[in-house]
Design a protein around this motif. Structure first.
Motif, PDB file in Angstrom:
ATOM      1  N   TYR A   1      17.393   0.375 -30.233  1.00 13.63           N
ATOM      2  CA  TYR A   1      17.277   1.737 -30.774  1.00 13.63           C
ATOM      3  C   TYR A   1      17.190   2.771 -29.651  1.00 13.63           C
ATOM      4  CZ  TYR A   1      15.420   5.789 -33.230  1.00 13.63           C
ATOM      5  OH  TYR A   1      15.226   7.053 -33.716  1.00 13.63           O
ATOM      6  N   VAL A   2      16.327   2.489 -28.677  1.00 10.00           N
ATOM      7  CA  VAL A   2      16.104   3.449 -27.592  1.00 10.00           C
ATOM      8  C   VAL A   2      17.356   3.598 -26.728  1.00 10.00           C
ATOM      9  CG1 VAL A   2      14.786   3.883 -25.477  1.00 10.00           C
ATOM     10  CG2 VAL A   2      13.615   3.084 -27.551  1.00 10.00           C
ATOM     11  N   LEU A   3      17.990   2.476 -26.386  1.00  8.61           N
ATOM     12  CA  LEU A   3      19.143   2.529 -25.490  1.00  8.61           C
ATOM     13  C   LEU A   3      20.341   3.229 -26.110  1.00  8.61           C
ATOM     14  CD1 LEU A   3      18.899  -1.002 -23.855  1.00  8.61           C
ATOM     15  CD2 LEU A   3      18.590   1.203 -22.715  1.00  8.61           C
ATOM     16  N   LYS A   4      20.475   3.157 -27.420  1.00  8.49           N
ATOM     17  CA  LYS A   4      21.569   3.868 -28.075  1.00  8.49           C
ATOM     18  C   LYS A   4      21.436   5.380 -27.905  1.00  8.49           C
ATOM     19  CE  LYS A   4      22.798   0.399 -31.540  1.00  8.49           C
ATOM     20  NZ  LYS A   4      22.720  -0.013 -32.963  1.00  8.49           N
ATOM     21  N   TRP A   5      20.219   5.849 -27.678  1.00 11.02           N
ATOM     22  CA  TRP A   5      19.979   7.278 -27.482  1.00 11.02           C
ATOM     23  C   TRP A   5      19.935   7.658 -26.011  1.00 11.02           C
ATOM     24  CZ3 TRP A   5      20.061  10.906 -31.208  1.00 11.02           C
ATOM     25  CH2 TRP A   5      19.973  10.470 -32.535  1.00 11.02           C
ATOM     26  N   THR A   6      19.601   6.710 -25.149  1.00  4.91           N
ATOM     27  CA  THR A   6      19.343   7.061 -23.745  1.00  4.91           C
ATOM     28  C   THR A   6      20.356   6.509 -22.753  1.00  4.91           C
ATOM     29  OG1 THR A   6      17.887   5.118 -23.461  1.00  4.91           O
ATOM     30  CG2 THR A   6      16.859   7.184 -24.192  1.00  4.91           C
ATOM     31  N   ASP A   7      21.130   5.505 -23.154  1.00  4.66           N
ATOM     32  CA  ASP A   7      22.072   4.865 -22.234  1.00  4.66           C
ATOM     33  C   ASP A   7      23.490   5.035 -22.765  1.00  4.66           C
ATOM     34  OD1 ASP A   7      23.620   3.210 -20.658  1.00  4.66           O
ATOM     35  OD2 ASP A   7      22.287   1.486 -20.764  1.00  4.66           O
ATOM     36  N   PRO A   8      24.280   5.924 -22.190  1.00  2.48           N
ATOM     37  CA  PRO A   8      25.626   6.185 -22.722  1.00  2.48           C
ATOM     38  C   PRO A   8      26.580   5.000 -22.591  1.00  2.48           C
ATOM     39  CG  PRO A   8      25.300   7.325 -20.629  1.00  2.48           C
ATOM     40  CD  PRO A   8      23.965   6.790 -21.035  1.00  2.48           C
ATOM     41  N   ALA A   9      26.267   4.051 -21.712  1.00  2.00           N
ATOM     42  CA  ALA A   9      27.132   2.883 -21.537  1.00  2.00           C
ATOM     43  C   ALA A   9      26.826   1.779 -22.542  1.00  2.00           C
ATOM     44  CB  ALA A   9      26.985   2.336 -20.115  1.00  2.00           C
ATOM     45  N   TYR A  10      25.639   1.799 -23.091  1.00  2.00           N
ATOM     46  CA  TYR A  10      25.182   0.720 -23.976  1.00  2.00           C
ATOM     47  C   TYR A  10      25.915   0.752 -25.318  1.00  2.00           C
ATOM     48  CZ  TYR A  10      21.865  -2.061 -26.749  1.00  2.00           C
ATOM     49  OH  TYR A  10      21.274  -3.001 -27.560  1.00  2.00           O
ATOM     50  N   GLN A  11      26.304  -0.416 -25.820  1.00  2.00           N
ATOM     51  CA  GLN A  11      26.911  -0.522 -27.145  1.00  2.00           C
ATOM     52  C   GLN A  11      25.867  -0.949 -28.172  1.00  2.00           C
ATOM     53  OE1 GLN A  11      30.285   0.331 -27.854  1.00  2.00           O
ATOM     54  NE2 GLN A  11      29.927   1.235 -25.826  1.00  2.00           N
ATOM     55  N   GLN A  12      25.535  -2.230 -28.198  1.00  4.34           N
ATOM     56  CA  GLN A  12      24.457  -2.729 -29.057  1.00  4.34           C
ATOM     57  C   GLN A  12      24.232  -4.207 -28.793  1.00  4.34           C
ATOM     58  OE1 GLN A  12      25.249  -3.291 -33.329  1.00  4.34           O
ATOM     59  NE2 GLN A  12      27.367  -2.683 -32.944  1.00  4.34           N
ATOM     60  N   CYS A  13      23.037  -4.669 -29.122  1.00  2.43           N
ATOM     61  CA  CYS A  13      22.811  -6.108 -29.148  1.00  2.43           C
ATOM     62  C   CYS A  13      22.868  -6.556 -30.607  1.00  2.43           C
ATOM     63  CB  CYS A  13      21.496  -6.498 -28.475  1.00  2.43           C
ATOM     64  SG  CYS A  13      19.993  -5.875 -29.264  1.00  2.43           S
ATOM     65  N   TYR A  14      22.859  -7.857 -30.823  1.00  4.83           N
ATOM     66  CA  TYR A  14      23.163  -8.388 -32.146  1.00  4.83           C
ATOM     67  C   TYR A  14      22.135  -9.419 -32.587  1.00  4.83           C
ATOM     68  CZ  TYR A  14      27.641  -6.317 -30.925  1.00  4.83           C
ATOM     69  OH  TYR A  14      28.619  -5.431 -30.531  1.00  4.83           O
ATOM     70  N   ARG A  15      22.047  -9.570 -33.897  1.00  2.00           N
ATOM     71  CA  ARG A  15      21.278 -10.676 -34.447  1.00  2.00           C
ATOM     72  C   ARG A  15      22.053 -11.973 -34.223  1.00  2.00           C
ATOM     73  NH1 ARG A  15      17.008  -9.082 -37.611  1.00  2.00           N
ATOM     74  NH2 ARG A  15      16.945  -6.847 -38.087  1.00  2.00           N
ATOM     75  N   GLU A  16      21.342 -13.067 -34.241  1.00  2.11           N
ATOM     76  CA  GLU A  16      21.958 -14.347 -33.918  1.00  2.11           C
ATOM     77  C   GLU A  16      23.123 -14.656 -34.857  1.00  2.11           C
ATOM     78  OE1 GLU A  16      20.312 -18.682 -32.571  1.00  2.11           O
ATOM     79  OE2 GLU A  16      19.504 -17.840 -34.425  1.00  2.11           O
ATOM     80  N   ALA A  17      22.963 -14.383 -36.152  1.00  2.00           N
ATOM     81  CA  ALA A  17      24.028 -14.674 -37.111  1.00  2.00           C
ATOM     82  C   ALA A  17      25.279 -13.850 -36.825  1.00  2.00           C
ATOM     83  CB  ALA A  17      23.544 -14.421 -38.534  1.00  2.00           C
ATOM     84  N   GLU A  18      25.105 -12.572 -36.463  1.00  2.00           N
ATOM     85  CA  GLU A  18      26.245 -11.722 -36.098  1.00  2.00           C
ATOM     86  C   GLU A  18      26.940 -12.256 -34.852  1.00  2.00           C
ATOM     87  OE1 GLU A  18      25.436  -7.195 -36.691  1.00  2.00           O
ATOM     88  OE2 GLU A  18      23.558  -8.097 -35.982  1.00  2.00           O
ATOM     89  N   PHE A  19      26.157 -12.619 -33.879  1.00  2.00           N
ATOM     90  CA  PHE A  19      26.667 -13.168 -32.620  1.00  2.00           C
ATOM     91  C   PHE A  19      27.533 -14.389 -32.883  1.00  2.00           C
ATOM     92  CE2 PHE A  19      25.433 -15.395 -28.464  1.00  2.00           C
ATOM     93  CZ  PHE A  19      26.278 -14.635 -27.677  1.00  2.00           C
TER      94      PHE A  19
END
Length: 217
Positions: free
Chosen positions: A155-173
């Motif tokens: 949540y925080v990195l999506k607002w503060t890190d312009p390079a960050y995309q997202q991490c995933y839940r294990e099932a999504e991964f």
């Protein structure tokens, strides 16, 4: 997006190893255990950063053939300095989604803590499968969003890190691997301390020829 990542990690490169020493020790030790690299393997490290994984492998097997790719020129420069006495090890700037290598070039494709920066994770996995030799393995480690602390980071990195995309839940991964026609052979989650939980997967491909037929590449 590539330029944003390049700029960000160019700035971090000089002090990256020192700042993230504990984190690197935890993640790269786990990746090394899972990768099961043997001396004859050709290894591709995606998101190699400062070449710390290469340095660790070369300490045990100085003849290991390895290629590392990253988007940061400064990270690559440090990696090259670390491994400049090993002619069979090379580094270059490249994107995970567009690997500049021929089909079936590597026996092991590894990646640690880079997956959450991939703009198109399925395309990146397809490319990994394409360059993987028959019988080879892909080993990927990344943050696990099932863990509440990683949800906060996300949540925080999506607002503060312009390079960050997202991490995933294990099932999504795991579903990304399925969509890329990669077969998961082993998977686990590991929490070395309260601050992080990692998920790791070992997968195999189906051969570069079938990848070309399935994805038109």
């Amino acid at each position: 997006m590539d330029r944003i990542i390049q700029h960000q990690y160019d700035q971090l490169a000089q002090h990256y190893d020192q700042r993230w020493q504990w984190y690197l020790d935890q993640t790269l030790s786990l990746l090394q255990d899972w990768a099961r690299i043997t001396p004859g393997d050709r290894v591709l490290d995606i998101g190699c950063g400062t070449g710390e994984f290469e340095r660790r492998i070369l300490q045990e097997c100085p003849q290991q053939s390895m290629v590392g790719i990253d988007l940061s020129r400064q990270m690559i420069a440090i990696a090259q300095t670390k491994c400049n006495t090993y002619p069979q090890v090379s580094f270059q700037i490249a994107r995970a989604e567009e690997l500049p290598f021929a089909d079936a070039s590597f026996d092991r494709v590894v990646s640690s803590s880079a997956f959450h920066y991939f703009v198109n994770p399925i395309k990146a996995l397809i490319e990994m499968g394409r360059v993987l030799c028959p019988g080879g393995e892909i080993i990927i480690l990344d943050w696990c969003k099932n863990y509440i602390v990683c949800q906060i980071y996300d949540y925080v990195l999506k607002w503060t890190d312009p390079a960050y995309q997202q991490c995933y839940r294990e099932a999504e991964f795991h579903e990304f691997f399925n969509q890329a026609h990669l077969t998961i052979k082993e998977a686990a989650r590991q929490r070395p301390g309260w601050a992080w939980e990692f998920m790791i997967v070992r997968a195999t491909g189906t051969g570069s020829g079938s990848f070309r037929q399935k994805f038109g590449i």
